[in-house]
Design a protein around this motif. Structure first.
Motif, mmCIF file in Angstrom:
data_model
loop_
_atom_site.group_PDB
_atom_site.id
_atom_site.type_symbol
_atom_site.label_atom_id
_atom_site.label_comp_id
_atom_site.label_asym_id
_atom_site.label_seq_id
_atom_site.Cartn_x
_atom_site.Cartn_y
_atom_site.Cartn_z
ATOM 1 N N UNK A 130 0.709 -1.126 0.016
ATOM 2 C CA UNK A 130 0.029 0.071 0.033
ATOM 3 C C UNK A 130 0.887 1.418 0.217
ATOM 4 N N UNK A 131 0.432 2.391 -0.538
ATOM 5 C CA UNK A 131 1.372 3.422 -0.793
ATOM 6 C C UNK A 131 1.728 3.989 0.571
ATOM 7 N N UNK A 132 1.159 3.938 1.581
ATOM 8 C CA UNK A 132 1.249 4.242 2.827
ATOM 9 C C UNK A 132 2.868 3.675 3.508
ATOM 10 N N UNK A 133 3.208 2.444 2.981
ATOM 11 C CA UNK A 133 4.372 1.721 3.284
ATOM 12 C C UNK A 133 5.524 2.538 3.054
ATOM 13 N N UNK A 134 5.621 3.679 1.839
ATOM 14 C CA UNK A 134 6.648 4.255 1.632
ATOM 15 C C UNK A 134 7.038 5.342 2.908
ATOM 16 N N UNK A 135 6.078 5.844 3.431
ATOM 17 C CA UNK A 135 6.290 6.644 4.521
ATOM 18 C C UNK A 135 6.713 5.901 5.996
ATOM 19 N N UNK A 136 6.308 4.915 5.937
ATOM 20 C CA UNK A 136 6.879 3.996 6.990
ATOM 21 C C UNK A 136 8.082 3.745 6.946
ATOM 22 N N UNK A 137 8.681 3.262 5.730
ATOM 23 C CA UNK A 137 9.904 3.161 5.318
ATOM 24 C C UNK A 137 10.862 4.293 5.463
ATOM 25 N N UNK A 138 10.427 5.467 4.927
ATOM 26 C CA UNK A 138 11.408 6.715 4.993
ATOM 27 C C UNK A 138 11.344 6.942 6.702
ATOM 28 N N UNK A 139 10.482 6.925 7.417
ATOM 29 C CA UNK A 139 10.837 7.186 8.720
ATOM 30 C C UNK A 139 11.644 6.031 9.384
ATOM 31 N N UNK A 140 11.650 4.837 8.934
ATOM 32 C CA UNK A 140 12.814 3.837 9.462
ATOM 33 C C UNK A 140 13.987 4.515 8.983
ATOM 34 N N UNK A 141 14.118 5.044 7.772
ATOM 35 C CA UNK A 141 15.410 5.472 7.380
ATOM 36 C C UNK A 141 15.843 6.594 8.343
ATOM 37 N N UNK A 142 14.912 7.435 8.773
ATOM 38 C CA UNK A 142 15.205 8.903 9.547
ATOM 39 C C UNK A 142 15.762 8.449 10.776
ATOM 40 N N UNK A 143 14.946 7.378 11.427
ATOM 41 C CA UNK A 143 15.185 6.812 12.724
ATOM 42 C C UNK A 143 16.542 6.455 12.845
ATOM 43 N N UNK A 144 17.098 5.517 11.712
ATOM 44 C CA UNK A 144 18.364 5.049 11.668
ATOM 45 C C UNK A 144 19.288 6.124 11.639
ATOM 46 N N UNK A 145 19.189 7.056 10.650
ATOM 47 C CA UNK A 145 20.122 8.132 10.525
ATOM 48 C C UNK A 145 20.341 9.021 11.875
ATOM 49 N N UNK A 146 19.216 9.059 12.555
ATOM 50 C CA UNK A 146 19.096 10.043 13.625
ATOM 51 C C UNK A 146 20.002 9.404 14.674
ATOM 52 N N UNK A 147 19.704 7.925 15.082
ATOM 53 C CA UNK A 147 20.349 7.120 16.024
ATOM 54 C C UNK A 147 21.797 7.040 15.857
ATOM 55 N N UNK A 148 22.388 6.678 14.417
ATOM 56 C CA UNK A 148 23.732 6.905 14.120
ATOM 57 C C UNK A 148 24.567 8.095 14.540
ATOM 58 N N UNK A 149 23.705 9.332 14.266
ATOM 59 C CA UNK A 149 24.163 10.742 14.582
ATOM 60 C C UNK A 149 24.400 10.768 16.050
ATOM 61 N N UNK A 150 23.208 10.211 16.850
ATOM 62 C CA UNK A 150 23.339 10.483 18.080
ATOM 63 C C UNK A 150 24.326 9.445 18.937
ATOM 64 N N UNK A 151 24.777 8.215 18.422
ATOM 65 C CA UNK A 151 25.645 7.410 18.806
ATOM 66 C C UNK A 151 27.084 8.061 18.533
ATOM 67 N N UNK A 152 27.328 8.632 17.434
ATOM 68 C CA UNK A 152 28.574 8.953 17.160
ATOM 69 C C UNK A 152 28.706 10.163 18.023
ATOM 70 N N UNK A 153 27.900 11.150 18.573
ATOM 71 C CA UNK A 153 28.147 12.055 19.569
ATOM 72 C C UNK A 153 28.399 11.557 20.865
ATOM 73 N N UNK A 154 28.030 10.537 21.027
ATOM 74 C CA UNK A 154 28.478 9.948 22.613
ATOM 75 C C UNK A 154 29.319 8.770 22.525
ATOM 76 N N UNK A 155 30.027 8.564 21.444
ATOM 77 C CA UNK A 155 30.960 7.571 21.122
ATOM 78 C C UNK A 155 32.291 7.693 22.039
ATOM 79 N N UNK A 156 32.867 8.967 22.351
ATOM 80 C CA UNK A 156 33.787 9.305 22.968
ATOM 81 C C UNK A 156 33.657 9.095 24.567
ATOM 82 N N UNK A 157 32.449 9.170 24.752
ATOM 83 C CA UNK A 157 32.303 8.934 26.238
ATOM 84 C C UNK A 157 32.067 7.541 26.467
#
Length: 448
Positions: free
Chosen positions: A104-131
């Protein structure tokens, strides 16, 4: 690069500079690059406006018209990378009208949100990596020195001695036992409404039942070199706030998301033949997503109003005007991409940062082979590419991949076994390797 510096860098880019960045990877197609550069710059402008007026300014979605292999997908992909935006590519032909089994067409928005969550998580992980690395060092030392001596000073000296050895890399092969999360959970296929799985509807089986059962852990003996990454990842997860990540990701999806809707020409037209799913029905399902609606995802509601849609299609059989009028109106910017010429193919082979010739030179250099392409060889490759695209199916720059693979087949096969490490690819070499395929039209259709 941190997200703050990325935003600052993007904020400084003018449309002309955005085009210059795209020129590093994509040859030609100035009109399409100009259109996406303006669309990206307008997003930056919108973010500087007061909220009341910013909400009213909708993205100007783009319709790219042109044959396959001329750079439509690459322009959208590079734009997303440049702007650090969540990006997905979907084929419109994969969607089906509501009520039929399929995506269904709404699946593309769910997929995009998954990508955004992963991107944001990786950025947050990178910020705390030193600690996280500091904390993990202490954990490893605790495992290396589980028992304290009666003399606290002796304990402290021994610990610092181990710390120095650890930092010098002298203990990387030492075995330690750590607890890691057991991810070997059974796969359960739950069918939802109309043949769609629970995941497709935006729910996760683990999300539903995850809190009912405690997370299992298991003990593993690993070398410190291997254990460190496990421990750092675990520590990063403990240091970040997942709720904040999800809120940031949803905001990023809504304000910066880019969806590349390929093969839109395949759903153009209003007639249905036999059992085919109505193409007009798919268009009508797409319409509210492109216009702006709320879609339920596992992370919460996502509004699609300010997501940028870049649609593309060859339109060999159908025309953009075959789309329903409402959908046409949602893609006000239309750009036609030019077919690639011989000069374009020559530039594609040599100019971009990731050009094909540079890729093969890098690959074979790992086995001590030096590849050199002469000017007349590049000219011959481009000429053969044009010829094959004319005589068989025109697949644009993708033809170069098949030609280069065939051209360098023997060198790649022999690799390190080659006696002569300096390989010169000239016009004679190209013609010798591809002569039979070019002269035999039936064979070229089959192989290239």
């Amino acid at each position: 690069m941190s997200s703050i510096s990325q935003i600052r860098k993007l904020d400084e880019l003018t449309p002309r500079q955005i085009v210059e960045e795209l020129d590093k990877y994509i040859v030609g197609q100035a009109k399409a690059k100009k259109a996406v550069a303006i669309a990206l710059r307008n997003r930056i402008r919108r973010q500087k406006l007061p909220r009341e007026i910013a909400q009213e300014i909708l993205p100007k979605n783009i319709l790219m018209i042109g044959p396959t292999g001329v750079g439509k997908t690459e322009i959208a992909r590079r734009l997303a990378k440049l702007s650090d935006s969540p990006f997905i590519k979907v084929e419109a032909s994969k969607f089906t009208e509501v009520g039929y089994v399929g995506r269904d067409v709404e699946s593309m928005i769910r997929e995009l949100t998954e990508v955004a969550v992963e991107m944001t998580k990786q950025a947050a992980y990178e910020e705390v990596r030193e600690k996280a690395e500091v904390n993990v060092e202490e954990k490893i030392l605790d495992l290396l020195l589980p028992h304290k001596f009666d003399d606290p000073e002796k304990t402290s000296k021994t610990r610092e001695k181990l710390r120095a050895q650890l930092r010098r890399g002298e203990l990387e092969e030492r075995i330690i036992e750590i607890e890691i999360q057991d991810r070997s959970t059974p796969v359960i296929d739950v069918v939802g409404i109309g043949g769609q799985g629970i995941e497709e509807m935006g729910f996760s089986f683990n999300d539903i039942l995850g809190n009912l059962f405690p997370k299992k852990t298991k003990r593993r003996k690993l070398r410190i070199a291997e254990a460190r990454e496990y421990l750092i990842r675990e520590e990063q997860a403990n240091l970040v706030d997942m709720d904040t990540i999800i809120r940031t990701a949803i905001e990023k999806t809504q304000n910066s998301g880019i969806i590349f809707l390929d093969e839109i020409d395949k759903i153009a037209g209003r007639e249905t033949h036999g059992p085919d799913v109505s193409r007009e029905g798919v268009q009508r399902d797409l319409l509210p997503i492109v216009e702006g609606t709320n879609v339920n995802t596992r992370y919460g509601m996502v509004n699609t109003e300010h997501i940028l849609f870049i649609a593309a299609g060859a339109f060999h059989v159908s025309k953009p005007t075959d789309l329903i009028p409402e959908l046409q109106g949602r893609f006000p910017i239309r750009v036609e991409l030019d077919p690639l010429t011989k000069d374009d193919f020559k530039r594609i082979l040599t100019e971009p940062k990731n050009s094909l010739i540079k890729q093969y030179q890098a690959l074979l250099s790992t086995e001590g082979i030096s590849l050199t392409f002469t000017e007349d060889a590049i000219d011959a490759i481009a000429e053969i590419t044009v010829l094959l695209n004319q005589n068989t199916e025109n697949i644009g720059a993708r033809r170069l991949h098949t030609i280069m693979e065939k051209l360098l087949e023997d060198i790649s096969f022999e690799g390190a076994e080659l006696a002569v490490k300096e390989q010169i690819i000239d016009k004679q070499f190209v013609e010798q390797k591809l002569e039979m395929i070019v002269s035999n039209n039936r064979l070229s259709s089959y192989i290239l």
